[in-house]
Design an enzyme around this catalytic site. Structure first.
Site, PDB file in Angstrom:
ATOM      1  CB  THR A 169      36.702  28.308  41.212  1.00  0.00           C
ATOM      2  OG1 THR A 169      36.210  29.635  41.131  1.00  0.00           O
ATOM      3  CG2 THR A 169      36.311  27.552  39.977  1.00  0.00           C
ATOM      4  NE  ARG A 197      30.067  36.826  38.734  1.00  0.00           N
ATOM      5  CZ  ARG A 197      31.046  35.977  39.018  1.00  0.00           C
ATOM      6  NH1 ARG A 197      30.762  34.760  39.440  1.00  0.00           N
ATOM      7  NH2 ARG A 197      32.305  36.309  38.874  1.00  0.00           N
ATOM      8  CB  VAL A 198      27.727  33.889  33.764  1.00  0.00           C
ATOM      9  CG1 VAL A 198      28.548  32.696  33.330  1.00  0.00           C
ATOM     10  CG2 VAL A 198      26.243  33.624  33.577  1.00  0.00           C
ATOM     11  CG  ASP A 200      36.587  32.493  35.864  1.00  0.00           C
ATOM     12  OD1 ASP A 200      35.954  32.849  36.887  1.00  0.00           O
ATOM     13  OD2 ASP A 200      37.509  31.653  35.909  1.00  0.00           O
ATOM     14  CB  THR A 220      40.648  29.499  41.051  1.00  0.00           C
ATOM     15  OG1 THR A 220      40.206  30.074  42.286  1.00  0.00           O
ATOM     16  CG2 THR A 220      42.132  29.208  41.161  1.00  0.00           C
ATOM     17  N   GLY A 221      39.639  32.554  40.915  1.00  0.00           N
ATOM     18  CA  GLY A 221      39.841  33.951  41.308  1.00  0.00           C
ATOM     19  C   GLY A 221      38.668  34.808  40.885  1.00  0.00           C
ATOM     20  CG  ASP A 222      38.545  38.983  41.782  1.00  0.00           C
ATOM     21  OD1 ASP A 222      37.816  38.512  42.667  1.00  0.00           O
ATOM     22  OD2 ASP A 222      39.404  39.853  42.002  1.00  0.00           O
TER      23      ASP A 222
HETATM   24  N1  GLY Z   1      36.036  32.260  39.516  1.00  0.00           N
HETATM   25  C1  GLY Z   1      34.703  31.973  39.845  1.00  0.00           C
HETATM   26  C2  GLY Z   1      33.777  33.079  39.612  1.00  0.00           C
HETATM   27  O1  GLY Z   1      34.178  34.221  39.561  1.00  0.00           O
HETATM   28  O2  GLY Z   1      32.591  32.821  39.489  1.00  0.00           O
END
Ligand code: GLY
Length: 309
Positions: A169, A197-198, A200, A220-222
């Protein structure tokens, strides 16, 4: 009044170190430097934190080496779908878009939603129509799709499990000369994600949050983990209600419900007193910051942050 400052990220990720070739590392460092400079020039010239974070994120979106705008990862159908959000800590106004195609700079679309629309959040085709109505720069699909993204997509669809992979990100937080805070976050999402899919990044309080009286945060990350923890808001709440500084709040938010919120997580933040923070639980944290006229700092590896601390 604390000194104006900017912190940016180009994604936190746990990655096989051998995949970070010296050439790739060099272009990432250069891209981070350029993006930092774009935002810093705004602040140094007396411009707003909002203009600074938008300028930085636009620069990263235009750089094919980051997963946002040009260079975005592809969904399972081989398409680019981009998410972005922006928030003004002075007014608490915010704008967000998700699953956007064709729009060269989704962060500018998010800002246009914030400023020209009664809504905060517009998705997919509706957001693209809104961009067209407001004369935003558009591009054909091939502009966004890099050879690297296409190759990674092919690898994913050839796997039996079709597991979604990377999730970089880009983001920026800034404190301007008037003491105003702002945040901007933008992404192409996860490689091989389901269509629609969306993550964060467009979620206010999930991937972005800014309030002048506390701090500005970009995550940033999952995405799935970050949104379940509402981690940008968590950092804000720790600053606001527990009186922590931005670095302390990011460190504590990183540990929130660790068993339930397992995954890659990274934060950048600036608090109202000018403390800057960069935290992640990953080996790669592409990031940079500059405080006033001090020398800029740029890092790709997390261990560079440890050495600096
Ligand atoms: N952090 C970006 C996403 O998971 O889409």
């Amino acid at each position: 009044m604390p000194t104006y400052s900017i912190v940016i990220h180009g994604g936190a990720v746990t990655m096989d170190p051998s995949k970070m070739t010296p050439d790739l590392e060099a272009v990432i460092r250069e891209g981070l430097q350029q993006a930092l400079q774009a935002g810093w020039e705004v602040l140094n010239g007396g411009g707003s934190a909002l203009n600074a974070v938008e300028a930085t994120v636009r620069t990263l979106e235009n750089n094919e080496h980051f997963n946002a705008g040009r260079g975005s990862s592809l969904n399972i159908q081989g398409e680019v779908e981009m998410d972005a959000s922006i928030m003004d800590g002075r007014t608490l106004r915010a704008g967000a878009v998700n699953s956007v195609r064709y729009v060269r700079n989704p962060i500018t679309l998010a800002r246009t939603v914030m400023e020209k629309c009664k809504h905060v959040y517009i998705s997919a085709e509706g957001a693209v129509e809104f961009a067209l109505q407001h004369g935003l720069e558009m591009e054909a699909v091939h502009y966004f799709e890099t050879e690297k993204a296409r190759k990674e997509w092919l690898e994913i669809i050839q796997q039996e499990e079709k597991e979604p992979q990377g999730h970089d990100t880009v983001g920026a937080v800034a404190l301007d000369q008037d003491g105003n805070l702002a945040v901007a976050t933008s992404t192409g999402g996860i490689e091989g994600q389901l269509k629609g899919r969306v993550g964060d990044s467009p979620i206010i309080g999930g991937g972005s949050y800014a309030v002048n009286e506390a701090c500005a945060v970009s995550c940033t990350g999952d995405g799935e983990v970050i949104m379940r923890g509402a981690l940008a808001h968590e950092v804000y709440a720790l600053v606001k209600y527990k009186g922590l500084s931005a670095p302390e709040a990011c460190r504590e938010a990183l540990k929130l419900r660790d068993e339930d919120l397992k995954g890659d997580k990274g934060f950048i933040a600036i608090d109202k007193d000018g403390h800057v923070a960069i935290e992640s639980n990953t080996n790669i944290m592409r990031c940079a910051y500059r405080i006033g006229e001090a020398e800029p700092f740029v890092a790709v590896w997390h261990e560079e942050l440890d050495k600096q601390a």
